[in-house]
Design a protein around this motif. Structure first.
Motif, PDB file in Angstrom:
ATOM      1  N   GLN A   1       0.830  -1.211   0.000  1.00  0.00           N
ATOM      2  CA  GLN A   1       0.000   0.000   0.000  1.00  0.00           C
ATOM      3  C   GLN A   1       0.862   1.258   0.000  1.00  0.00           C
ATOM      4  OE1 GLN A   1      -2.548  -0.499   3.424  1.00  0.00           O
ATOM      5  NE2 GLN A   1      -4.067  -1.700   2.292  1.00  0.00           N
ATOM      6  N   LEU A   2       1.908   1.250   0.815  1.00  0.00           N
ATOM      7  CA  LEU A   2       2.805   2.403   0.868  1.00  0.00           C
ATOM      8  C   LEU A   2       3.538   2.586  -0.463  1.00  0.00           C
ATOM      9  CD1 LEU A   2       4.341   2.072   4.451  1.00  0.00           C
ATOM     10  CD2 LEU A   2       2.952   3.959   3.600  1.00  0.00           C
ATOM     11  N   GLN A   3       3.932   1.488  -1.076  1.00  0.00           N
ATOM     12  CA  GLN A   3       4.608   1.578  -2.365  1.00  0.00           C
ATOM     13  C   GLN A   3       3.693   2.223  -3.411  1.00  0.00           C
ATOM     14  OE1 GLN A   3       5.701  -2.560  -2.872  1.00  0.00           O
ATOM     15  NE2 GLN A   3       7.858  -2.137  -2.407  1.00  0.00           N
ATOM     16  N   ALA A   4       2.436   1.829  -3.405  1.00  0.00           N
ATOM     17  CA  ALA A   4       1.476   2.396  -4.360  1.00  0.00           C
ATOM     18  C   ALA A   4       1.262   3.879  -4.096  1.00  0.00           C
ATOM     19  CB  ALA A   4       0.154   1.639  -4.279  1.00  0.00           C
ATOM     20  N   GLN A   5       1.157   4.254  -2.811  1.00  0.00           N
ATOM     21  CA  GLN A   5       0.951   5.661  -2.456  1.00  0.00           C
ATOM     22  C   GLN A   5       2.158   6.513  -2.843  1.00  0.00           C
ATOM     23  OE1 GLN A   5       0.094   5.531   1.737  1.00  0.00           O
ATOM     24  NE2 GLN A   5      -1.841   4.448   1.455  1.00  0.00           N
ATOM     25  N   ILE A   6       3.355   6.027  -2.530  1.00  0.00           N
ATOM     26  CA  ILE A   6       4.571   6.780  -2.837  1.00  0.00           C
ATOM     27  C   ILE A   6       4.776   6.862  -4.342  1.00  0.00           C
ATOM     28  CG2 ILE A   6       7.084   6.752  -2.654  1.00  0.00           C
ATOM     29  CD1 ILE A   6       6.720   5.545   0.156  1.00  0.00           C
ATOM     30  N   SER A   7       4.492   5.786  -5.048  1.00  0.00           N
ATOM     31  CA  SER A   7       4.633   5.786  -6.505  1.00  0.00           C
ATOM     32  C   SER A   7       3.756   6.859  -7.130  1.00  0.00           C
ATOM     33  CB  SER A   7       4.278   4.408  -7.068  1.00  0.00           C
ATOM     34  OG  SER A   7       4.385   4.395  -8.477  1.00  0.00           O
TER      35      SER A   7
END
Length: 219
Positions: free
Chosen positions: A118-124
């Motif tokens: 989830q964090l990877q998607a948000q940061i991306s």
């Protein structure tokens, strides 16, 4: 005294030693160390406090969230690592020194795996970078949840977003990141790191960039 039983004399002697070591270790030693620290390392002894426009805004030893009132990250600021140091209150978004904590989840834990994705998607989406370029410290919290630093790789993926939000040349923001990148302690301990709070203050100190107080950064 000699008329007292030997066991009583031993107790009295032990009590005297307790008093002596209490004075030495519990009073004299702390006072001397406090005095030395105040004389030689006053800033560090007082908590490595950071000021902005004459006001204390944090410590270079503790992370700080740069979010709006809804908890959304502010694009004009570099963002710290995720933080588990929170009271659980809806308005406490992490980096709360009163609740130092880690997630304590193993790398194979399904909850951690889901959170990281989830964090990877948000940061991306936030930084407009592919997931493959997102470093580990951008999606995992530190052991204390209060580490003030991010890796140079973490700072690098945020440069374009910060520059665009502040209408600054990318090269100028990159130069500031380089300026506030610290090397390994004594050359061999730890990893290179960037202190987020001092970097963000340096951005605000650029001509026409003063935003810190009005932006509502949370600490």
């Amino acid at each position: 005294m000699n008329r007292l039983p030997s066991s009583v004399r031993q107790y009295i002697a032990a009590f005297r030693m307790l008093l002596v070591f209490t004075v030495i270790c519990g009073i004299a030693y702390p006072v001397v160390m406090w005095g030395v620290a105040q004389a030689a390392f006053k800033n560090q002894a007082d908590g490595s406090l950071v000021t902005y426009k004459g006001q204390v805004v944090g410590s270079s030893l503790l992370c700080q969230e740069f979010v709006n009132a809804k908890g959304d990250p502010l694009p004009q600021y570099f963002q710290p690592r995720p933080s588990s140091a929170t009271s659980g209150d809806a308005t406490d978004y992490g980096c709360d020194p009163g609740f130092s904590a880690a997630a304590n989840l193993s790398a194979s834990n399904s909850t951690l795996v889901t959170d990281v994705k989830q964090l990877q998607a948000q940061i991306s989406a936030f930084d407009h970078v592919p997931v493959s370029e997102i470093p580990a410290d951008a999606v995992t919290s530190s052991g204390s949840g209060l580490d003030p630093d991010i890796s140079p790789a973490n700072a690098a993926i945020q440069v374009d977003r910060v520059a665009a939000a502040r209408h600054l040349p990318v090269s100028e923001v990159q130069q500031l990141v380089s300026k506030f990148t610290q090397g390994r302690n004594i050359g061999i301990l730890g990893e290179p790191r960037v202190d987020v709070l001092t970097l963000n203050i340096a951005l605000d100190e650029l001509p026409g960039q003063a935003q810190y107080v009005s932006a509502g950064a949370k600490g």
